[in-house]
Design a protein around this motif. Structure first.
Motif, short mmCIF file in Angstrom:
data_model
loop_
_atom_site.label_atom_id
_atom_site.label_comp_id
_atom_site.label_asym_id
_atom_site.label_seq_id
_atom_site.Cartn_x
_atom_site.Cartn_y
_atom_site.Cartn_z
N LEU A 24 20.25 8.98 4.82
CA LEU A 24 19.13 8.11 4.47
C LEU A 24 19.14 7.89 2.97
N ARG A 25 19.16 6.62 2.57
CA ARG A 25 18.99 6.28 1.17
C ARG A 25 17.51 5.98 0.99
N VAL A 26 16.83 6.79 0.21
CA VAL A 26 15.37 6.71 0.08
C VAL A 26 15.01 5.73 -1.03
N ASP A 27 14.32 4.68 -0.65
CA ASP A 27 14.02 3.58 -1.56
C ASP A 27 12.87 3.91 -2.50
N ALA A 28 12.96 3.41 -3.73
CA ALA A 28 11.84 3.40 -4.69
C ALA A 28 11.27 4.78 -4.98
N VAL A 29 12.13 5.77 -5.13
CA VAL A 29 11.67 7.13 -5.41
C VAL A 29 10.96 7.20 -6.76
N THR A 30 11.42 6.42 -7.72
CA THR A 30 10.78 6.43 -9.04
C THR A 30 9.31 6.06 -8.94
N SER A 31 9.00 5.05 -8.13
CA SER A 31 7.60 4.63 -7.98
C SER A 31 6.77 5.70 -7.28
N MET A 32 7.41 6.48 -6.42
CA MET A 32 6.70 7.55 -5.71
C MET A 32 6.35 8.70 -6.65
N LEU A 33 7.26 9.03 -7.54
CA LEU A 33 7.12 10.23 -8.36
C LEU A 33 6.27 10.05 -9.60
N GLY A 77 -0.21 15.33 -16.71
CA GLY A 77 1.05 14.60 -16.72
C GLY A 77 1.05 13.40 -15.80
N ASN A 78 2.19 12.70 -15.77
CA ASN A 78 2.30 11.47 -14.99
C ASN A 78 3.03 11.66 -13.66
N VAL A 79 3.37 12.89 -13.29
CA VAL A 79 4.09 13.13 -12.05
C VAL A 79 3.10 13.17 -10.88
N ASN A 80 3.42 12.44 -9.83
CA ASN A 80 2.63 12.49 -8.61
C ASN A 80 3.04 13.77 -7.87
N LEU A 81 2.28 14.82 -8.04
CA LEU A 81 2.64 16.13 -7.50
C LEU A 81 2.66 16.12 -5.97
N TYR A 110 0.83 -1.20 0.00
CA TYR A 110 0.00 0.00 0.00
C TYR A 110 0.87 1.26 0.00
N ILE A 111 0.43 2.25 -0.76
CA ILE A 111 1.21 3.46 -0.98
C ILE A 111 0.68 4.58 -0.07
N PHE A 112 1.59 5.24 0.60
CA PHE A 112 1.21 6.33 1.51
C PHE A 112 0.44 7.42 0.77
N ASN A 113 -0.49 8.04 1.47
CA ASN A 113 -1.24 9.16 0.93
C ASN A 113 -0.44 10.44 1.21
N TYR A 114 0.36 10.86 0.23
CA TYR A 114 1.26 11.99 0.44
C TYR A 114 0.53 13.33 0.47
N GLY A 115 -0.74 13.33 0.14
CA GLY A 115 -1.52 14.55 0.21
C GLY A 115 -2.17 14.78 1.56
N ARG A 116 -2.07 13.80 2.47
CA ARG A 116 -2.67 13.95 3.80
C ARG A 116 -1.62 14.48 4.76
N ALA A 148 3.47 13.53 -4.06
CA ALA A 148 4.70 12.84 -3.65
C ALA A 148 5.91 13.74 -3.84
N LYS A 149 5.93 14.48 -4.95
CA LYS A 149 7.05 15.40 -5.18
C LYS A 149 7.10 16.45 -4.08
N THR A 150 5.96 17.03 -3.74
CA THR A 150 5.92 18.02 -2.67
C THR A 150 6.38 17.43 -1.34
N PHE A 151 5.92 16.19 -1.06
CA PHE A 151 6.36 15.53 0.17
C PHE A 151 7.88 15.38 0.21
N LEU A 152 8.48 14.91 -0.89
CA LEU A 152 9.93 14.72 -0.91
C LEU A 152 10.66 16.05 -0.76
N GLN A 153 10.13 17.10 -1.36
CA GLN A 153 10.74 18.42 -1.18
C GLN A 153 10.66 18.85 0.28
N GLU A 154 9.52 18.62 0.92
CA GLU A 154 9.36 19.00 2.32
C GLU A 154 10.25 18.15 3.22
N PHE A 155 10.36 16.86 2.91
CA PHE A 155 11.25 15.97 3.66
C PHE A 155 12.70 16.46 3.58
#
Length: 648
Positions: free
Chosen positions: A312-321, A339-343, A283-289, A345-352
């Motif tokens: 931290l080496r962040v796993d499976a970033v391609t699948s997230m984005l 587009g196909n970008v998970n916006l 199951y994939i985290f809800n990055y918008g919550r 998830a991208k925002t979450f990674l930027q905030e992280f």
């Protein structure tokens, strides 16, 4: 009978930050914490379950009875249930019994628990991460070790299969036992960092740790939180950095885990096109919550703060984005721009990335495992980037391994697989990975990816390592590859350490050690490793001879090295153009007998002061077969020799 009392660790500001997705230290609030009320010691519990009808604490202290210790919902609409239970002590086993809106009773382990039992439906264990650290010296200087201008050579390992108990190979070693074996080995091999495949709690051994249920718990397979801290402490005290694999991309559907935590899709996205991973059945985290973002970024902070992780080496970033990752047409929904970008998830990674770098500065590093050409992954967030410190260079890895599988007779047709990386190697801050993913699932071990008979395979791999360790960028090598493990990696058993009695394996290991030493101690190989000033092709197009020649350059004008690869099994006399003032000395030859090579010398036998291929003079040397050679510029030494000769 109900001995739960009202109690809270949350302030109004905590609640505000949590709901805004900006609370990054939730581990100080949620979970089970030692507390005292009215002079009576006990444990404070809190859990986020906004859609629950009722929540209680069950455990070995109340015979797992869901009626005895009921928590209170907070008045502020945060969805947090909390309470204090007197008399509980360290080692108490517990879960949350959550009654859903539909009346179903779910027994869930604590998402913030610091330890878990070791079984399929594991309960949480009330424990602590208190530890008396002895790595102050390392922590004070580690910014020097993690900077992009420092050498970064990473040894990736799986704790459960690097080395097993010698008396009983079925048994794991404790973290402390691993420390006694691993620390001297990493020092001997001169790697700068280790990277542990996930050590967060996971129920299923074949997942290698990538299907996590206890995100805040060090897996109890190998000991307690303090045992893991001891291992990290010992590595730090010996000047070795520690990178942890971190998995914010997905989680399994175990009944005691995060899936449908309060009967609703709480941590995961409700839409299966965004919330279910078809490859991993997870199951994939809800990055918008916002509350989920607070959970994940707090988790990253936890490992960096409590366990002193250096990265931290962040796993499976391609699948997230990518919304269409591993999905066919019609199985994914485009973003608001088509587009196909998970916006989200991208925002979450930027905030992280923004959060952890703000908290720890350049003392830590984040590394993305990302296999696409997603732009600006390692560029600053304020410039529109995603903010990672580094990215795995997957294209380099695929091209390189594909090339070395080829018969040398045919390599001229694939010559530019080894030069192509230079076209994009400064687009991002790259780490070159030869990771666990390349030696499993029928892909064969690294040594058996090489072409030829046994001698050629080892010669090819030695040459590949010279290429890798002298190429711009950080390095990562999976355990066993440093000595030519012949079997595919098997997570159920130890590496085949007995192979080191054979000269070819022992020689390969010695070469990796010497390459680490070269990389760590010669500034030309790391000062400009992410800058175009650090690299120059001398010969990139000799297709017929499969010869490659390039310079690595430091910040000083005379700080340079020449790397020559002869990727055919022929000995070649070769002429190379160099600048008039330069003089060169061979300092490493992968065909040397000490590395179990054939022993062909790479001697410079001619030096001519006449123009050659646009250079002011030339040198000639014989190139050993299937070998990598490193030459050092020695102008000062040669100048002194000439002066002494003149006086005589």
């Amino acid at each position: 009978m109900n001995s739960v009392k009202t109690y809270t660790l949350f302030t109004d500001h905590d609640i505000y930050l949590f709901k805004e997705g900006k609370h990054y230290k939730l581990y100080d609030k949620f979970g089970a914490h030692s507390a005292e009320k009215d002079g009576i010691p006990g444990v404070y519990f809190s859990v986020w379950a906004p859609n629950a009808k009722k929540v209680s604490v069950i455990g070995n202290f109340n015979n797992w009875n869901s009626k005895d210790h009921i928590l209170f919902p907070r008045w502020d609409g945060s969805g947090i249930w909390e309470g204090f239970i007197a008399g509980l002590t360290w080692g108490t086993l517990y879960k949350y019994a959550i009654e859903t809106a539909g009346g179903e009773i779910l027994e869930k382990s604590d998402p913030y628990a610091l330890s878990w039992e070791q079984n399929i439906q594991a309960a949480s264990l009330f424990s602590t991460t208190w530890y008396e650290w002895d790595d102050k010296e390392w922590m004070g200087k580690r910014w020097k070790k993690n900077t992009l201008k420092a050498p970064l050579s990473v040894y990736e390992l799986h704790i459960g299969s690097w080395m097993r108990n010698e008396d009983d190979p079925e048994k794991f070693l404790n973290y402390r036992d691993i420390a006694k074996k691993l620390v001297p080995y990493i020092k001997k091999m001169e790697f700068t960092h280790v990277e542990f495949m996930p050590i967060m709690e996971y129920p299923y051994d074949p997942s290698w740790g990538y299907q996590i249920t206890g995100f805040f718990a060090a897996t109890s397979r190998f000991g307690s939180p303090q045992d893991l801290m001891f291992l990290i402490d010992e590595l730090h005290r010996n000047d070795i950095g520690v990178i942890l694999d971190w998995v914010p991309s997905h989680f399994p559907g175990d009944a005691n885990g995060l899936h449908r935590f309060d009967g609703s899709y709480l941590y995961e996205h409700e839409d299966p096109r965004k919330g279910f991973h078809p490859d991993w059945k997870s199951y994939i985290f809800n990055y918008g919550r916002n509350e989920v973002k607070s959970f994940l970024i707090s988790n990253a902070m936890f490992w960096l703060e409590r366990y002193h992780a250096d990265g931290l080496r962040v796993d499976a970033v391609t699948s997230m984005l990518h919304l269409d990752y591993s999905r066919n047409e019609g199985e994914w929904e485009p973003n608001i721009y088509g587009g196909n970008v998970n916006l989200e998830a991208k925002t979450f990674l930027q905030e992280f990335n923004t959060a952890v770098y703000k908290e720890f500065g350049d003392t830590i590093i984040t590394i993305a495992e990302e296999s696409s050409d997603f732009p600006m992954l390692t560029k600053p967030v304020h410039n529109g980037g995603v903010g990672f410190g580094m990215k795995w260079m997957m294209g380099w890895m695929h091209d390189t391994l594909d090339y070395f599988k080829k018969d040398p007779i045919d390599r001229k047709f694939y010559h530019h697989k080894l030069t192509f990386a230079s076209m994009y190697m400064y687009n991002e801050n790259y780490m070159m990975p030869l990771s666990h993913d390349e030696v499993v699932h029928g892909k064969s071990s690294l040594i058996y990816k090489m072409f030829g008979d046994e001698w050629q395979k080892f010669a090819n791999l030695r040459a590949l390592y010279v290429y890798m360790f002298t190429h711009p960028g950080a390095k990562l090598l999976f355990m066993g590859d440093e000595f030519g493990q012949t079997n595919e990696w098997n997570f159920k058993k130890s590496l085949d350490w007995h192979l080191l009695v054979y000269p070819v394996h022992n020689g390969l290991q010695k070469l990796v050690k010497d390459l680490n030493h070269l990389y760590r101690n010669e500034t030309a190989f790391y000062e400009n490793q992410f800058s175009p000033e650090g690299f120059e092709w001398i010969q990139a197009d000799d297709v017929d001879n499969s010869v490659y020649i390039y310079l690595r350059k430091g910040q000083r004008k005379d700080d340079s090295y020449m790397v020559i690869l002869n990727l055919t099994p022929r000995v070649i006399d070769y002429k190379i153009g160099v600048t008039a003032a330069s003089h060169w000395e061979v300092i490493l030859n992968s065909d040397d007998e000490q590395y179990a090579g054939s022993g062909v010398k790479a001697d410079i036998f001619n030096e001519q002061y006449e123009e050659y291929l646009g250079h002011q003079k030339s040198i000639s040397l014989n190139l050993p077969p299937l070998a990598g050679i490193v030459l050092k510029r020695q102008d000062k030494k040669f100048k002194q020799n000439r002066i002494k000769h003149h006086k005589r």
